[in-house]
Design a protein around this motif. Structure first.
Motif, short mmCIF file in Angstrom:
data_model
loop_
_atom_site.label_atom_id
_atom_site.label_comp_id
_atom_site.label_asym_id
_atom_site.label_seq_id
_atom_site.Cartn_x
_atom_site.Cartn_y
_atom_site.Cartn_z
N LEU A 241 0.83 -1.20 0.00
CA LEU A 241 0.00 0.00 0.00
C LEU A 241 0.87 1.25 0.00
O LEU A 241 1.97 1.25 0.55
N ASP A 242 0.33 2.32 -0.59
CA ASP A 242 1.00 3.61 -0.45
C ASP A 242 0.33 4.41 0.67
O ASP A 242 -0.59 3.95 1.33
N GLU A 243 0.80 5.64 0.85
CA GLU A 243 0.30 6.46 1.96
C GLU A 243 -1.17 6.87 1.79
O GLU A 243 -1.83 7.28 2.75
N ARG A 244 -1.70 6.75 0.56
CA ARG A 244 -3.10 7.08 0.32
C ARG A 244 -4.04 5.90 0.54
O ARG A 244 -5.25 6.03 0.38
N GLY A 245 -3.47 4.75 0.85
CA GLY A 245 -4.29 3.56 1.01
C GLY A 245 -4.60 2.86 -0.30
O GLY A 245 -5.52 2.05 -0.38
N SER A 248 0.13 -0.19 -4.26
CA SER A 248 1.26 0.41 -4.98
C SER A 248 2.05 -0.63 -5.77
O SER A 248 2.93 -0.26 -6.56
N SER A 285 -0.70 -4.42 7.14
CA SER A 285 -0.13 -3.08 7.25
C SER A 285 -0.81 -2.39 8.43
O SER A 285 -1.74 -2.94 9.05
N ARG A 287 -2.76 0.08 8.20
CA ARG A 287 -4.14 0.34 7.79
C ARG A 287 -4.98 -0.94 7.82
O ARG A 287 -6.16 -0.90 8.13
#
Length: 535
Positions: A241-245, A248, A285, A287
């Protein structure tokens, strides 16, 4: 550093191949990662006289017995049905029987019709054009006019019934029950570069002739010519995942065992109803501490097999044996709910030919039909060899959350990735359905002149159909993906395999799995066109 791709597909089997081919026309950069490898037709057991022995070794249907380097182990000790799959280009279409029914219209609305489980967020009419497109791509042989289905037109004529099929057809006519030549993906005429069936027999461990439509010889040649890249011996460990959810990319191990990261704008998972939840549960993660896209807590739950009840007997003349495709006709006489019965929903019958000579000898000796001693060869020759006929009731399995895939705390694959654990029990409804199917199958066999009738319930290595562990739905609290396959929680992650099924129906799922994959690909293309894909 791997260059970022537009679309990353994980898995090259029935659904991964179909979605890759369909999306190729967008001219996006598409990459598929497959943990297995290409299988050469010259390596198939049907090329040699030892083909039956290889069903218990390198081409066993159970991955725990097969134990190829490209397989992963599965803890299925707590299940009366063992998982069947194959890891390689083409996935389990390499090993399937090519029996190719569609789900019925009723299967998409069982809550409305019967008050059980849930309705699907799509219906048969929505999928119908994708069924037809997939029939053309896979090359379906069959006979139009089956009253069990809405009208459809297979592109090739049906397989010959053979001696076994004719005997079964006469028995069904005597009983007044529905039967029809089955749809298959076995070519009956030369088709799209594939030769017609030559009755090599033993289709399950791969077709050396190429008559059986595995996706390595149907969808993949077209997809690769259209620019899709297929990278083999690439075992994915987790989706990142990236920081935006947003997804990636993925972490995977390449053919040399090196850890790699493959970035992507969009991730499509096509790893089957066991492999997909395994991957998602391994993708943890901050999240998603319980696995990616698992805010519902349903990833891995509602696992559905099809409990198979096999009933077989022996007739007074040699029939087809194992010569020719194993399944030649079906019956949907008992498919729909009948409130006079003590179970809800129903089952289909699959009518088979015979076993190979070695397997027949092993099974009949174990069952006491074939004695040791001076009578051994005479009884085998006069009563058993090529005289078996049988049929299986393929029973609908309703979703239950306690039937599930989790991560095993100890067992790992060769790269150290936690293996899946299966916890599964057969419901009382399914047991009653099997009872009914065995009773009706016994009537059919008796009408066909069979004796020494025997039963296997359920078929132990019968976990061919892996469904329901990342289900579709419009409510994010009660489903993992939406009505067109996109994860509720991760807007650029899609699932296209059998894990998204809401209910299981009572037929083999490959045709419907691929129609759903084409439908999801079409939904992606339409939303790409109007820029609403990730809204």
């Amino acid at each position: 550093m791997n260059e970022k791709v537009d679309v990353l597909i994980i898995g090259s089997g029935a659904s991964g191949a179909a979605v890759a081919w369909s999306l190729a026309e967008t001219k996006m950069r598409i990459l598929c990662l497959e943990q297995g490898d290409w299988v050469k037709p010259t390596d198939y057991p049907s090329n040699g006289r030892d083909w039956e022995a290889r069903l218990f070794s390198d081409f066993a249907v159970n991955p725990n017995r097969r134990a190829r380097p490209t397989d992963y182990p599965i803890n299925d000790a707590n299940s009366p049905i063992k998982v069947v799959n194959f890891n390689g280009v083409g996935g389990s279409t390499i090993m399937y029987t090519a029996h190719y029914p569609r789900l019925h219209p009723s299967d998409f609305k069982v809550r409305t019709l019967d008050g059980v489980a849930d309705d699907w967020p799509v219906d048969y009419a929505t999928l119908e054009p994708f069924f037809a497109e997939n029939d053309r791509m896979m090359g379906v042989s069959g006979l139009a006019g089956d009253p069990a289905y809405p009208p459809k037109q297979p592109p090739m004529p049906p397989l010959p019934l053979g001696k076994s099929g004719q005997r079964f057809g006469r028995a069904m006519n005597k009983l007044g029950w529905h039967w029809w030549p089955s749809d298959t993906t076995i070519a009956t005429v030369d088709y799209d570069g594939r030769g017609r069936c030559l009755n090599l027999g033993h289709c399950t461990p791969g077709c050396a002739q190429g008559a059986k439509a595995s996706t390595d010889i149907t969808y993949w040649p077209h997809a690769i010519r259209a620019g899709v890249e297929l990278r083999t011996r690439a075992r994915v460990r987790e989706i990142a995942l990236d920081e935006r959810g947003m997804a990636s990319g993925v972490v995977y191990y390449d053919a040399e065992g090196r850890e790699q990261f493959q970035p992507a704008e969009m991730v499509i998972v096509a790893c089957n109803g066991v492999g997909t939840p395994r991957l998602m549960l391994n993708s943890v993660s901050g999240r998603f501490p319980d696995g990616i896209a698992n805010s519902s807590g349903l990833v891995g739950k509602n696992l559905m097999f099809h409990p198979y009840a096999l009933t077989y007997g022996y007739v007074d003349e040699p029939l087809d044996g194992n010569h020719g495709p194993p399944l030649c006709l079906w019956s949907h006489e008992f498919y729909e709910t009948d409130h006079r019965r003590d179970f809800v929903r129903g089952y289909a019958f699959q009518f088979g030919r015979g076993f190979g000579s070695i397997v027949e000898a092993i099974v009949s000796t174990a069952a006491g039909r074939l004695p040791w001693g001076e009578e051994h060869h005479r009884i085998y020759r006069e009563q058993l060899l090529n005289r078996r006929i049988g049929l299986s009731a393929i029973c609908e399995d309703l979703p239950e959350e306690h039937n599930r895939v989790t991560l095993d705390p100890v067992l790992k694959d060769s790269h150290g990735i936690p293996a899946p654990r299966i916890d599964y029990t057969i419901s009382e409804n399914s047991h009653r359905m099997m009872d009914h199917g065995i009773a009706r199958a016994t009537e059919i066999l008796e009408a066909a002149g069979a004796r020494n009738i025997a039963v296997e319930r359920p078929i132990l290595n019968g976990g061919w159909h892996l469904l329901g562990t990342a289900r579709m739905g419009t409510d994010p609290a009660r489903s993992v993906v939406n009505e067109w396959g996109r994860c509720h929680d991760v807007k650029n992650m899609f699932i296209v395999d059998g894990s998204i099924w809401v209910t299981a129906g009572g037929v083999n799922p490959t045709s419907t799995i691929q129609a759903l994959a084409l439908y999801i690909a079409d939904s992606i293309k339409r939303r790409l066109a109007d820029a609403t894909l990730f809204d």
